[in-house]
Design a protein around this motif. Structure first.
Motif, PDB file in Angstrom:
ATOM      1  N   ALA A  53       1.015  -1.470  -0.003  1.00  0.00           N
ATOM      2  CA  ALA A  53      -0.190   0.181   0.506  1.00  0.00           C
ATOM      3  C   ALA A  53       0.959   1.382  -0.284  1.00  0.00           C
ATOM      4  O   ALA A  53       1.818   1.018   0.402  1.00  0.00           O
ATOM      5  N   CYS A  54       0.461   1.808  -0.719  1.00  0.00           N
ATOM      6  CA  CYS A  54       1.824   3.942  -1.177  1.00  0.00           C
ATOM      7  C   CYS A  54       0.679   4.697   0.961  1.00  0.00           C
ATOM      8  O   CYS A  54       0.100   4.665   0.682  1.00  0.00           O
ATOM      9  N   ASN A  55       1.791   4.789   1.348  1.00  0.00           N
ATOM     10  CA  ASN A  55       1.336   5.621   2.545  1.00  0.00           C
ATOM     11  C   ASN A  55       1.579   7.165   1.954  1.00  0.00           C
ATOM     12  O   ASN A  55       0.914   8.196   2.835  1.00  0.00           O
ATOM     13  N   ARG A  56       2.112   7.441   0.736  1.00  0.00           N
ATOM     14  CA  ARG A  56       2.325   8.918   0.571  1.00  0.00           C
ATOM     15  C   ARG A  56       0.658   8.862  -0.338  1.00  0.00           C
ATOM     16  O   ARG A  56      -0.086  10.391  -0.404  1.00  0.00           O
ATOM     17  N   CYS A  57       0.559   8.584  -1.381  1.00  0.00           N
ATOM     18  CA  CYS A  57      -0.994   8.261  -2.322  1.00  0.00           C
ATOM     19  C   CYS A  57      -2.336   7.881  -1.289  1.00  0.00           C
ATOM     20  O   CYS A  57      -3.280   8.735  -2.001  1.00  0.00           O
ATOM     21  N   GLY A  58      -1.860   6.892  -1.007  1.00  0.00           N
ATOM     22  CA  GLY A  58      -3.382   6.006  -0.146  1.00  0.00           C
ATOM     23  C   GLY A  58      -3.801   5.211  -1.176  1.00  0.00           C
ATOM     24  O   GLY A  58      -4.669   4.477  -1.217  1.00  0.00           O
ATOM     25  N   SER A  59      -3.174   4.589  -2.464  1.00  0.00           N
ATOM     26  CA  SER A  59      -3.329   3.710  -2.872  1.00  0.00           C
ATOM     27  C   SER A  59      -3.603   2.585  -3.009  1.00  0.00           C
ATOM     28  O   SER A  59      -1.791   1.756  -2.563  1.00  0.00           O
ATOM     29  N   GLY A  60      -3.781   1.444  -3.943  1.00  0.00           N
ATOM     30  CA  GLY A  60      -3.552   0.135  -2.833  1.00  0.00           C
ATOM     31  C   GLY A  60      -2.539  -0.677  -4.435  1.00  0.00           C
ATOM     32  O   GLY A  60      -2.870  -1.899  -4.675  1.00  0.00           O
ATOM     33  N   LEU A  91       7.379  -0.170  -6.716  1.00  0.00           N
ATOM     34  CA  LEU A  91       7.481   1.720  -6.902  1.00  0.00           C
ATOM     35  C   LEU A  91       5.849   1.770  -7.082  1.00  0.00           C
ATOM     36  O   LEU A  91       5.341   1.115  -7.700  1.00  0.00           O
ATOM     37  N   CYS A  92       5.256   2.880  -6.332  1.00  0.00           N
ATOM     38  CA  CYS A  92       3.708   3.263  -6.742  1.00  0.00           C
ATOM     39  C   CYS A  92       4.053   3.441  -8.067  1.00  0.00           C
ATOM     40  O   CYS A  92       4.142   4.822  -8.256  1.00  0.00           O
ATOM     41  N   LEU A  93       3.192   3.837  -9.095  1.00  0.00           N
ATOM     42  CA  LEU A  93       3.064   3.882 -10.253  1.00  0.00           C
ATOM     43  C   LEU A  93       1.753   4.706 -10.375  1.00  0.00           C
ATOM     44  O   LEU A  93       1.444   5.893 -11.139  1.00  0.00           O
ATOM     45  N   ARG A  94       0.296   4.638  -9.085  1.00  0.00           N
ATOM     46  CA  ARG A  94      -0.100   6.017  -9.105  1.00  0.00           C
ATOM     47  C   ARG A  94       0.528   7.234  -9.015  1.00  0.00           C
ATOM     48  O   ARG A  94      -0.534   7.918  -9.288  1.00  0.00           O
ATOM     49  N   CYS A  95       1.631   7.296  -8.077  1.00  0.00           N
ATOM     50  CA  CYS A  95       1.878   8.877  -7.586  1.00  0.00           C
ATOM     51  C   CYS A  95       2.990   8.660  -8.347  1.00  0.00           C
ATOM     52  O   CYS A  95       3.900   9.811  -7.833  1.00  0.00           O
ATOM     53  N   ARG A  96       3.742   8.400  -9.244  1.00  0.00           N
ATOM     54  CA  ARG A  96       5.139   8.383  -9.507  1.00  0.00           C
ATOM     55  C   ARG A  96       4.972   9.625  -9.999  1.00  0.00           C
ATOM     56  O   ARG A  96       6.246   9.910 -10.130  1.00  0.00           O
TER      57      ARG A  96
HETATM   58 ZN    ZN Z   1       1.758   6.191  -4.121  1.00  0.00          ZN
END
Ligand code: ZN
Ligand code: ZN
Length: 610
Positions: A183-190, A208-213
């Protein structure tokens, strides 16, 4: 890289993790005698965090470990748990020479480490410098260095001290749960996450979180620091607030004044944390939101004005500066080159940029909550909510609320303030539904456009799909000789020029996908929505937005709207129903021109509710 450890103090044993266990041990010892046993080799921060979490659960089950045998038992629990967690994550277990050596090594370094402990005043000052922000390690390090608070290589210690003092929170940017989910703690996405080679931790597969890259890499090996804002309503803030004046350059309509009053009452008195401002397209809801902003700023509080689209944010800045002279204001947009002022009292930002904040704002205004990419993005919603202080409030502004919002309004959970009339006081053009059974819609469209288009009466023709834009435009060119017809879609590099051409009268008919659904004002335009029943692309909200392009200007407040479709579906009926209902409400509240005198003195510069 980070280590997990077990820390023994007067109050018992607890697990923790840190970049430098000897620093954490020395810092704890500076306050009270403590012992620390390292239980993992250097591992990515998400691994160390998970080990600490699991060990804490095991220790809680085993009871408090104050001394002697119980301590040895706690260390065994820690090592055993660490080994099994790391093995489950695909890493070898702890590799130490012997258990005693880790503790001895720490003691030998004690004096050396002691000199690294920063004075408490510096720790507090640093926490204030980062207050209200969510920062990846690199960002935190740069912020401390640029504030002259730390050299680049000492930032780790200072950040560890901020967290040890309880002024900040250290979490992995991407964390791993007990059952292995990321889970990404920066953008909150799973997710989604990509396992890519990582220069930071040197592993070949690092999540690596792709949502908030686009905001910088959030990875499982990168720490994230969350520092909450403290005590903004201090006497100092009160002194600043005395100078907050509201100056709106034009007179508000009755509809705006009523809504502004309701919004201010909600901000000051209502216990509900959220409110929905539902305004028709072209009602001037931004000025209405200034009433709540004024109340917040006047009591020394901080405001975030967030919108999904960058052009909306850019267009907002001069209006906010004009309305609140003397109040510091800073714009955060992706790619914006200007200086960012985290300390500004009003921050204007795209919803993505809300991820940079943590429990900072007492009031968040979320404009165009129904627009891409905010609508339907769990990550952006959680980022906006996390930027709100624990006692903060949020105003959701939209012309087309989602079904979720409508359901919450209906059940009484979400208060709703409606602005049913446009700024010029004329009703919204009600769409005429034209059905062409059999699905051959183009002749109908050509008939409507051919009868009306010409200089001074431009047409916007909306189509659901990119390829249809060109098809329909070519058909209209053939059928309406002499008409200047253009087409545009989101991938068209000349879309801004075409937008300007239709607004400037150099084009009679613009066939467009929903890219022109928002933010376009064309004087005297009529609107045709072709394939209005294509509910994969056109839901009732898109239909209301497209219809809202007509009749926006005071010079030409009336326009015509046609929904051309094969079948009149639920979305078409709902969109027409919403527009009709808003007109009825505006009429019954006496907000339309002609039924009630709306004239107000031109000298009136301050709005009635200010
Ligand atoms: Zn993220
Ligand atoms: Zn990595």
């Amino acid at each position: 890289m980070f280590h997990a450890y077990v820390l023994f103090s007067e109050s018992g044993a607890r697990a923790g993790f840190g970049h430098s266990p000897d620093f954490d041990w020395a810092y704890a010892n500076a306050r009270a005698p403590a012992d620390l046993v390292v239980i993992t080799p250097p591992v990515p921060v998400a691994f160390a965090s998970l080990v600490a979490h699991e060990v804490d659960r095991q220790l809680a089950a085993a009871g408090r470990a104050r001394a002697g045998r119980a301590r040895r038992q706690a260390v065994r629990i820690g090592l055993r748990t660490a080994r099994s967690v790391l093995r489950a994550l695909g890493l070898a277990g702890p590799a130490f020479l012997s258990l005693g050596s880790t503790r001895l090594a720490l003691r030998a370094h004690a004096e050396l480490v002691g000199s690294r402990i920063p004075p408490r005043s510096l720790v507090v000052e640093s926490a204030l410098a980062l207050a209200g922000r969510s920062l990846l390690y690199e960002e935190a390090m740069r912020a401390l260095a640029s504030g002259g608070l730390s050299s680049l290589d000492c930032a780790h210690d200072l950040l560890a001290a901020i967290c040890a003092e309880g002024l900040g929170l250290l979490v992995p940017a991407v964390s791993i749960s007990s059952f292995g989910a990321r889970a990404c703690n920066r953008c909150g996405s799973g997710g989604p996450f990509a396992a890519t080679p990582c220069a930071h931790c040197g592993r070949r597969a690092c999540s690596l979180c792709l949502r908030c890259r686009s905001m910088g890499s959030a990875r499982e090996c990168i720490p994230l620091y969350l520092v909450a804002a403290h005590d903004y309503a201090s006497p100092h803030a009160g002194a600043v607030a005395e100078g907050v004046n509201l100056a709106i350059p034009h007179v508000l309509t009755d509809a705006q004044v009523q809504a502004a009053q309701m919004l201010r009452d909600w901000y000051i008195g209502d216990s509900a944390r959220e409110v929905l401002v539902w305004a028709v397209c072209g009602a001037g809801k931004t000025e209405v939101s200034f009433s709540a902003m004024h109340s917040a700023l006047a009591s020394g509080r901080r405001v975030l004005f967030a919108a999904p689209r960058r052009d909306v944010v850019a267009e907002l800045e001069p209006r906010v500066r004009a309305a609140f002279p003397g109040v510091t204001c800073s714009t955060f947009c992706g790619g914006s080159r200007g200086q960012r002022d985290y300390d500004a009292r009003v921050i204007l930002a795209t919803t993505h940029q809300a991820m940079r904040f943590y429990r900072r704002f007492d009031l968040v205004i979320l404009d165009e909550a129904d627009a891409y990419p905010f609508a339907g993005s769990e990550a952006l919603a959680s980022a906006v909510h996390r930027s709100l202080a624990p006692s903060g409030k949020i105003v959701i502004m939209t012309a087309t609320p989602s079904r979720g919002h409508l359901a919450r309004v209906k059940s009484g959970v979400l208060p709703c303030i409606r602005i049913p009339a446009r700024h010029h006081g004329r009703p919204l053009p009600e769409p005429e539904v034209v059905t062409a059974y059999g699905g051959d819609l183009l002749p109908k469209v050509a008939e409507i456009v051919g009868a009306g288009a010409g200089p001074g009466t431009p047409f916007l023709v909306f189509v659901p799909r990119r390829r249809q834009a060109q098809e329909v435009a070519k058909y209209l060119l053939l059928r309406i000789p002499g008409a200047r017809v253009e087409w545009v879609h989101s991938q068209d590099p000349a879309r801004d020029d075409k937008r300007a051409a239709i607004a400037g009268g150099e084009c009679d008919v613009l066939v467009s996908t929903s890219v022109m659904e928002r933010g376009v004002t064309v004087d005297g335009v009529d609107v045709v929505v072709c394939h209005a029943d294509d509910d994969v692309v056109f839901d009732y909200r898109a239909l209301v937005q497209m219809a809202g392009r007509a009749g926006r200007t005071a010079a030409n407040p009336e326009g015509c709207v046609w929904f051309v479709c094969a079948n009149e579906n639920w979305h078409v009926r709902t969109a027409v129903g919403i527009i009709r209902e808003m007109n009825e409400e505006a009429a019954s509240r006496g907000l339309l021109i002609g039924q009630h005198s709306q004239e107000t003195s031109c000298e009136e510069v301050t709005p009635k509710w200010a």
